[in-house]
Design an enzyme around this catalytic site. Sequence first.
Site, mmCIF file in Angstrom:
data_model
loop_
_atom_site.group_PDB
_atom_site.id
_atom_site.type_symbol
_atom_site.label_atom_id
_atom_site.label_comp_id
_atom_site.label_asym_id
_atom_site.label_seq_id
_atom_site.Cartn_x
_atom_site.Cartn_y
_atom_site.Cartn_z
ATOM 1 N N PRO A 61 -8.056 0.351 5.515
ATOM 2 C CA PRO A 61 -8.216 -0.628 4.437
ATOM 3 C C PRO A 61 -8.761 -1.948 4.960
ATOM 4 O O PRO A 61 -8.473 -2.355 6.094
ATOM 5 C CB PRO A 61 -6.783 -0.834 3.924
ATOM 6 C CG PRO A 61 -5.962 0.254 4.529
ATOM 7 C CD PRO A 61 -6.645 0.621 5.805
ATOM 8 N N GLY A 120 -6.901 -13.873 16.187
ATOM 9 C CA GLY A 120 -5.454 -14.000 15.991
ATOM 10 C C GLY A 120 -4.714 -12.680 15.947
ATOM 11 O O GLY A 120 -3.519 -12.655 15.663
ATOM 12 N N TYR A 122 -2.438 -6.539 16.824
ATOM 13 C CA TYR A 122 -2.664 -5.668 15.652
ATOM 14 C C TYR A 122 -3.976 -4.886 15.803
ATOM 15 O O TYR A 122 -4.026 -3.682 15.524
ATOM 16 C CB TYR A 122 -2.692 -6.558 14.408
ATOM 17 C CG TYR A 122 -2.738 -5.866 13.077
ATOM 18 C CD1 TYR A 122 -1.578 -5.368 12.483
ATOM 19 C CD2 TYR A 122 -3.938 -5.737 12.374
ATOM 20 C CE1 TYR A 122 -1.617 -4.776 11.236
ATOM 21 C CE2 TYR A 122 -3.985 -5.138 11.119
ATOM 22 C CZ TYR A 122 -2.815 -4.657 10.557
ATOM 23 O OH TYR A 122 -2.851 -4.069 9.322
ATOM 24 N N ASP A 138 0.662 -12.530 13.902
ATOM 25 C CA ASP A 138 -0.612 -13.121 14.278
ATOM 26 C C ASP A 138 -0.443 -14.361 15.154
ATOM 27 O O ASP A 138 0.366 -15.239 14.854
ATOM 28 C CB ASP A 138 -1.402 -13.513 13.021
ATOM 29 C CG ASP A 138 -1.831 -12.314 12.179
ATOM 30 O OD1 ASP A 138 -1.636 -11.166 12.634
ATOM 31 O OD2 ASP A 138 -2.374 -12.532 11.082
ATOM 32 N N ILE A 170 0.837 -1.203 0.000
ATOM 33 C CA ILE A 170 0.000 0.000 0.000
ATOM 34 C C ILE A 170 0.872 1.253 0.000
ATOM 35 O O ILE A 170 0.576 2.227 -0.699
ATOM 36 C CB ILE A 170 -0.957 -0.022 1.223
ATOM 37 C CG1 ILE A 170 -2.015 -1.128 1.042
ATOM 38 C CG2 ILE A 170 -1.620 1.343 1.409
ATOM 39 C CD1 ILE A 170 -2.906 -1.350 2.271
HETATM 40 N N1 CAA Z 1 -13.157 -17.339 14.115
HETATM 41 C C1 CAA Z 1 -13.490 -18.345 14.948
HETATM 42 N N2 CAA Z 1 -12.729 -19.407 15.149
HETATM 43 C C2 CAA Z 1 -11.583 -19.499 14.490
HETATM 44 C C3 CAA Z 1 -11.171 -18.485 13.592
HETATM 45 C C4 CAA Z 1 -12.027 -17.386 13.408
HETATM 46 N N3 CAA Z 1 -11.715 -16.394 12.578
HETATM 47 N N4 CAA Z 1 -9.975 -18.827 13.074
HETATM 48 C C5 CAA Z 1 -9.654 -20.020 13.628
HETATM 49 N N5 CAA Z 1 -10.629 -20.408 14.477
HETATM 50 C C6 CAA Z 1 -10.702 -21.646 15.253
HETATM 51 C C7 CAA Z 1 -10.156 -22.828 14.448
HETATM 52 O O1 CAA Z 1 -11.167 -23.365 13.660
HETATM 53 C C8 CAA Z 1 -9.701 -23.768 15.535
HETATM 54 O O2 CAA Z 1 -10.804 -24.404 16.106
HETATM 55 P P1 CAA Z 1 -10.745 -25.980 16.439
HETATM 56 O O3 CAA Z 1 -9.587 -26.126 17.388
HETATM 57 O O4 CAA Z 1 -12.075 -26.253 17.026
HETATM 58 O O5 CAA Z 1 -10.490 -26.646 15.122
HETATM 59 C C9 CAA Z 1 -9.174 -22.828 16.588
HETATM 60 O O6 CAA Z 1 -9.820 -21.546 16.358
HETATM 61 C C10 CAA Z 1 -7.676 -22.641 16.444
HETATM 62 O O7 CAA Z 1 -7.254 -21.807 17.436
HETATM 63 P P2 CAA Z 1 -5.715 -21.572 17.641
HETATM 64 O O8 CAA Z 1 -5.529 -20.601 18.732
HETATM 65 O O9 CAA Z 1 -5.034 -22.891 17.767
HETATM 66 O O10 CAA Z 1 -5.335 -20.866 16.271
HETATM 67 P P3 CAA Z 1 -4.212 -21.260 15.254
HETATM 68 O O11 CAA Z 1 -2.923 -21.201 15.968
HETATM 69 O O12 CAA Z 1 -4.563 -22.491 14.519
HETATM 70 O O13 CAA Z 1 -4.303 -20.047 14.181
HETATM 71 C C11 CAA Z 1 -4.012 -17.821 13.426
HETATM 72 C C12 CAA Z 1 -4.301 -18.732 14.619
HETATM 73 C C13 CAA Z 1 -2.648 -18.158 12.824
HETATM 74 C C14 CAA Z 1 -3.966 -16.397 13.948
HETATM 75 C C15 CAA Z 1 -5.092 -18.002 12.373
HETATM 76 O O14 CAA Z 1 -6.353 -17.934 12.999
HETATM 77 C C16 CAA Z 1 -5.028 -16.925 11.306
HETATM 78 O O15 CAA Z 1 -4.152 -16.911 10.453
HETATM 79 N N6 CAA Z 1 -6.003 -15.994 11.309
HETATM 80 C C17 CAA Z 1 -6.099 -14.929 10.343
HETATM 81 C C18 CAA Z 1 -5.503 -13.714 10.919
HETATM 82 C C19 CAA Z 1 -5.696 -12.583 9.930
HETATM 83 O O16 CAA Z 1 -6.748 -12.379 9.355
HETATM 84 N N7 CAA Z 1 -4.660 -11.799 9.756
HETATM 85 C C20 CAA Z 1 -4.738 -10.722 8.852
HETATM 86 C C21 CAA Z 1 -3.369 -10.438 8.345
HETATM 87 S S1 CAA Z 1 -3.403 -9.203 7.058
HETATM 88 C C22 CAA Z 1 -3.718 -7.802 7.869
HETATM 89 O O17 CAA Z 1 -3.751 -7.726 9.041
HETATM 90 C C23 CAA Z 1 -3.924 -6.598 7.004
HETATM 91 C C24 CAA Z 1 -5.142 -5.893 7.378
HETATM 92 O O18 CAA Z 1 -5.037 -4.844 7.973
HETATM 93 C C25 CAA Z 1 -6.450 -6.392 6.965
#
Ligand code: CAA
Length: 241
Positions: A178, A144, A148, A89, A14
């Site tokens: 954004p 996660g 942030y 994250d 960006i």
């Molecule tokens: N909502 C609800 N439940 C969720 C979820 C969500 N969004 N995401 C994961 N879960 C659940 C999983 O299904 C899992 O459940 P089960 O154990 O029952 O299968 C459980 O939560 C996993 O929990 P953990 O704490 O073990 O999570 P993890 O270590 O597997 O993963 C994470 C955590 C790496 C943060 C992952 O959730 C992830 O990548 N999330 C996306 C984060 C994201 O959107 N980041 C944006 C980056 S870009 C940015 O930030 C730019 C911007 O400004 C937009």
Amino acid sequence: MNKLALITGGTRGIGAAIATRLQGDGYRIAVTYLGNDAAARAFQERTGITPYKWNGADYAACQEGARRVEADLGMPIDILVNNAGITRDASLHKMSLEQWRAVIDADLDACFNMCHAVIEGMRARNWGRIVNITSINGQKGQFGQTNYSAAKAGVIGFTKALALESARKGITVNAVAPGYTATDMVAAVDPKVMESIVAQIPVGRLAQPEEIAHAVAFLVHAQSGFITGSTLSINGGQFMI
Ligand code: CAA
């Protein structure tokens, strides 16, 4: 246009889109970056803009860097875009203190550091434009991202307070929020997670960085002097407030 715009994190994503857009609009441009030398070199070759390397989380480096930019380009920084940001994250129960601190330092402290480095000059000249890049995830929260989301929500509060303090000095302070945008940061998210996120975007796709840059160009424009303290959401309808 005889105004100098400084964009932090301006060599990729960006930030690079903002830099090239404002360059095209006729502003003088300076950008900062921190880690990726190869990307900075490529950006310089593409745009002719010299990237400056310093850490926005380092207060003294921001002071020194801002003065160096002004000396090198022979004009004051009238426009500041606080764009640089990082993610680390993890769910809170798995998040380390280092992951927490790194994001608060880079995404929130840097905003203070850079504004502090330019605000006195803007106040003295009775003109300035500050745009802070926040995020949809600072508005709605994100699984996660306690670090942030906290930093980006903090940026919105910071923006409003500084807008109040600066209004009588001809300085506008706004935030751009954004949604998910086609950048390296978003590309780092697990593809399965991304699939579920894109499914929540009514427009049905990621934003292009140029679409975020367009909003910044609007806010820094000379005719945008009555817009201050606002947060402009650009998220394809994913979150409406
Ligand atoms: N909502 C609800 N439940 C969720 C979820 C969500 N969004 N995401 C994961 N879960 C659940 C999983 O299904 C899992 O459940 P089960 O154990 O029952 O299968 C459980 O939560 C996993 O929990 P953990 O704490 O073990 O999570 P993890 O270590 O597997 O993963 C994470 C955590 C790496 C943060 C992952 O959730 C992830 O990548 N999330 C996306 C984060 C994201 O959107 N980041 C944006 C980056 S870009 C940015 O930030 C730019 C911007 O400004 C937009």
